[in-house]
Design an enzyme around this catalytic site. Sequence first.
Site, PDB file in Angstrom:
ATOM      1  N   LYS A  30      -3.589  15.349  -5.601  1.00  0.00           N
ATOM      2  CA  LYS A  30      -3.062  14.492  -4.531  1.00  0.00           C
ATOM      3  C   LYS A  30      -1.602  14.868  -4.301  1.00  0.00           C
ATOM      4  O   LYS A  30      -0.895  15.272  -5.221  1.00  0.00           O
ATOM      5  CB  LYS A  30      -3.144  13.014  -4.957  1.00  0.00           C
ATOM      6  CG  LYS A  30      -2.993  12.046  -3.814  1.00  0.00           C
ATOM      7  CD  LYS A  30      -4.325  11.768  -3.138  1.00  0.00           C
ATOM      8  CE  LYS A  30      -4.160  10.808  -1.979  1.00  0.00           C
ATOM      9  NZ  LYS A  30      -5.445  10.444  -1.383  1.00  0.00           N
TER      10      LYS A  30
ATOM     11  N   GLY B 277      -6.569  -4.793   6.038  1.00  0.00           N
ATOM     12  CA  GLY B 277      -6.126  -3.491   6.531  1.00  0.00           C
ATOM     13  C   GLY B 277      -7.085  -2.958   7.576  1.00  0.00           C
ATOM     14  O   GLY B 277      -8.253  -2.686   7.290  1.00  0.00           O
TER      15      GLY B 277
ATOM     16  N   VAL C 253      -9.728   3.647   8.306  1.00  0.00           N
ATOM     17  CA  VAL C 253     -10.985   3.311   7.629  1.00  0.00           C
ATOM     18  C   VAL C 253     -11.350   1.846   7.854  1.00  0.00           C
ATOM     19  O   VAL C 253     -12.498   1.528   8.193  1.00  0.00           O
ATOM     20  CB  VAL C 253     -10.895   3.605   6.111  1.00  0.00           C
ATOM     21  CG1 VAL C 253     -12.229   3.284   5.443  1.00  0.00           C
ATOM     22  CG2 VAL C 253     -10.519   5.049   5.856  1.00  0.00           C
TER      23      VAL C 253
HETATM   24  P1  NAI Z   1      -4.249   3.793   7.486  1.00  0.00           P
HETATM   25  O1  NAI Z   1      -2.812   4.051   7.249  1.00  0.00           O
HETATM   26  O2  NAI Z   1      -4.878   4.308   8.725  1.00  0.00           O
HETATM   27  O3  NAI Z   1      -4.538   2.217   7.431  1.00  0.00           O
HETATM   28  C1  NAI Z   1      -3.926   1.338   6.546  1.00  0.00           C
HETATM   29  C2  NAI Z   1      -3.872   0.006   7.270  1.00  0.00           C
HETATM   30  O4  NAI Z   1      -3.449  -0.996   6.358  1.00  0.00           O
HETATM   31  C3  NAI Z   1      -2.890  -0.004   8.439  1.00  0.00           C
HETATM   32  O5  NAI Z   1      -3.483  -0.623   9.561  1.00  0.00           O
HETATM   33  C4  NAI Z   1      -1.723  -0.830   7.894  1.00  0.00           C
HETATM   34  O6  NAI Z   1      -1.024  -1.495   8.912  1.00  0.00           O
HETATM   35  C5  NAI Z   1      -2.452  -1.791   6.995  1.00  0.00           C
HETATM   36  N1  NAI Z   1      -1.648  -2.401   5.942  1.00  0.00           N
HETATM   37  C6  NAI Z   1      -0.645  -1.878   5.221  1.00  0.00           C
HETATM   38  N2  NAI Z   1      -0.179  -2.776   4.324  1.00  0.00           N
HETATM   39  C7  NAI Z   1      -0.938  -3.886   4.486  1.00  0.00           C
HETATM   40  C8  NAI Z   1      -0.962  -5.150   3.846  1.00  0.00           C
HETATM   41  N3  NAI Z   1      -0.120  -5.467   2.872  1.00  0.00           N
HETATM   42  N4  NAI Z   1      -1.888  -6.050   4.256  1.00  0.00           N
HETATM   43  C9  NAI Z   1      -2.754  -5.768   5.248  1.00  0.00           C
HETATM   44  N5  NAI Z   1      -2.771  -4.584   5.903  1.00  0.00           N
HETATM   45  C10 NAI Z   1      -1.867  -3.656   5.508  1.00  0.00           C
HETATM   46  O7  NAI Z   1      -5.011   4.345   6.184  1.00  0.00           O
HETATM   47  P2  NAI Z   1      -6.559   4.655   6.002  1.00  0.00           P
HETATM   48  O8  NAI Z   1      -6.792   6.099   6.165  1.00  0.00           O
HETATM   49  O9  NAI Z   1      -7.345   3.673   6.777  1.00  0.00           O
HETATM   50  O10 NAI Z   1      -6.741   4.360   4.445  1.00  0.00           O
HETATM   51  C11 NAI Z   1      -6.845   3.021   3.972  1.00  0.00           C
HETATM   52  C12 NAI Z   1      -7.076   3.066   2.477  1.00  0.00           C
HETATM   53  O11 NAI Z   1      -8.274   3.779   2.186  1.00  0.00           O
HETATM   54  C13 NAI Z   1      -5.973   3.751   1.693  1.00  0.00           C
HETATM   55  O12 NAI Z   1      -5.819   3.125   0.440  1.00  0.00           O
HETATM   56  C14 NAI Z   1      -6.520   5.148   1.495  1.00  0.00           C
HETATM   57  O13 NAI Z   1      -5.977   5.797   0.364  1.00  0.00           O
HETATM   58  C15 NAI Z   1      -7.983   4.851   1.309  1.00  0.00           C
HETATM   59  N6  NAI Z   1      -8.860   5.972   1.612  1.00  0.00           N
HETATM   60  C16 NAI Z   1      -8.828   6.542   2.838  1.00  0.00           C
HETATM   61  C17 NAI Z   1      -9.670   7.594   3.123  1.00  0.00           C
HETATM   62  C18 NAI Z   1      -9.729   8.217   4.476  1.00  0.00           C
HETATM   63  O14 NAI Z   1     -10.680   8.953   4.738  1.00  0.00           O
HETATM   64  N7  NAI Z   1      -8.786   7.945   5.352  1.00  0.00           N
HETATM   65  C19 NAI Z   1     -10.570   8.160   2.089  1.00  0.00           C
HETATM   66  C20 NAI Z   1     -10.558   7.426   0.848  1.00  0.00           C
HETATM   67  C21 NAI Z   1      -9.706   6.390   0.632  1.00  0.00           C
END
Ligand code: NAI
Length: 351
Positions: A80, A177, A181
Amino acid sequence: MSVWVSPEFDDHEQVCFFSDEATGLRAIVAIHSTARGPAAGGTRFKSYASDAEALDDALRLSRAMSYKSALAGLPVGGGKSVILGDPAVLKSRPLLHAFGGYIDRIGRHYATGEDVGISVADIETVNEVTPFVGGTSIGSGDPSIHTAVGVMHGLRAVLEDRFGRDDFSGVRVAVQGLGAVGWGVAERLHTAGAKLVVADIRPEQVQRAVDAFGAASTATDTIHQADVDVFAPCALGGGITERTAGEIRARAVAGAANNQLATPAAGEALAARGILFAPDYVLNAGGIISGVEATAGMPGRAEVSFPPLATSLAAIHDRLAEIFMRARSEGRTPEATAERMARELIGRAVP
Ligand code: NAI
């Protein structure tokens, strides 16, 4: 700050610290294991309270990638990257190129992709200077869609195990969130008939979910207490502590966020309250499963043929069901059972 004494170190094979004065780049690349093949894992671009926190995040996330890929049966290891700083301030084309140059220097041992703070478009910019990336739009596409599909398969296993049913109709789910995803999961849950409670630090995104899915909105710091059947953390990790575990009203916790449990004790606190926890690195493997198809053609990689993507994503259901069953028969938490299975697969001592 020392890498060696970090509680997250766990004999990482390689940890690189990179900086580039001209662009302000400061990055850490952590490679936990290449026992099953070259390491793979996305890049997170984020402000950290301290350098030590950034290092711990990189180390924890990279170990989780080792577990995730091993349990998904993929011929890759775990790694990572984190880029330190506020992407809204710091992110630039030259910085992404400088970062890509360093990824290229690591070469065939590691390939990266998008994660929080890094988009598919950013990864394509990195791809201009190194072939060692996955998840571009000309490859397997945005991994977050595949992650969301995989989470839905996993959620079905959760419903079966915890509620003795496999349809989402009327099931109440709190989605924390609504990013790449979380939105995809919420959309699919809504289509499947679930009732949603949502929270995000971006009010406009919450409003979109209220309008599109008829979701109820709640505060970001109390969504874990929502009166729902399933709590689905899809923001950042570390949100489930021993304290918050005591406040969760859902009977199952299953979401996409990496490293949801702040400590193993938080997992035990959930189990003690009869709350089923789906190990995140099993549930959220869809992105890496799709991305690994792209790494297969990279320089120095073995030729491997994969089953159709839809089959691999659907297998998340069976894997999770097996973990729940084994955990029960072993008297362990699902997290502890999954960790043991993963460590056996990568040839590491089992705790
Ligand atoms: P992203 O950055 O697109 O979405 C994260 C969302 O969470 C944003 O809408 C943000 O505003 C919100 N957020 C941040 N802090 C918050 C809080 N305290 N309370 C509520 N909402 C909050 O990221 P993504 O890609 O959707 O990833 C989300 C999670 O899934 C991360 O932990 C990531 O590591 C994990 N993940 C993502 C993958 C992917 O394919 N994108 C694959 C495997 C895991």
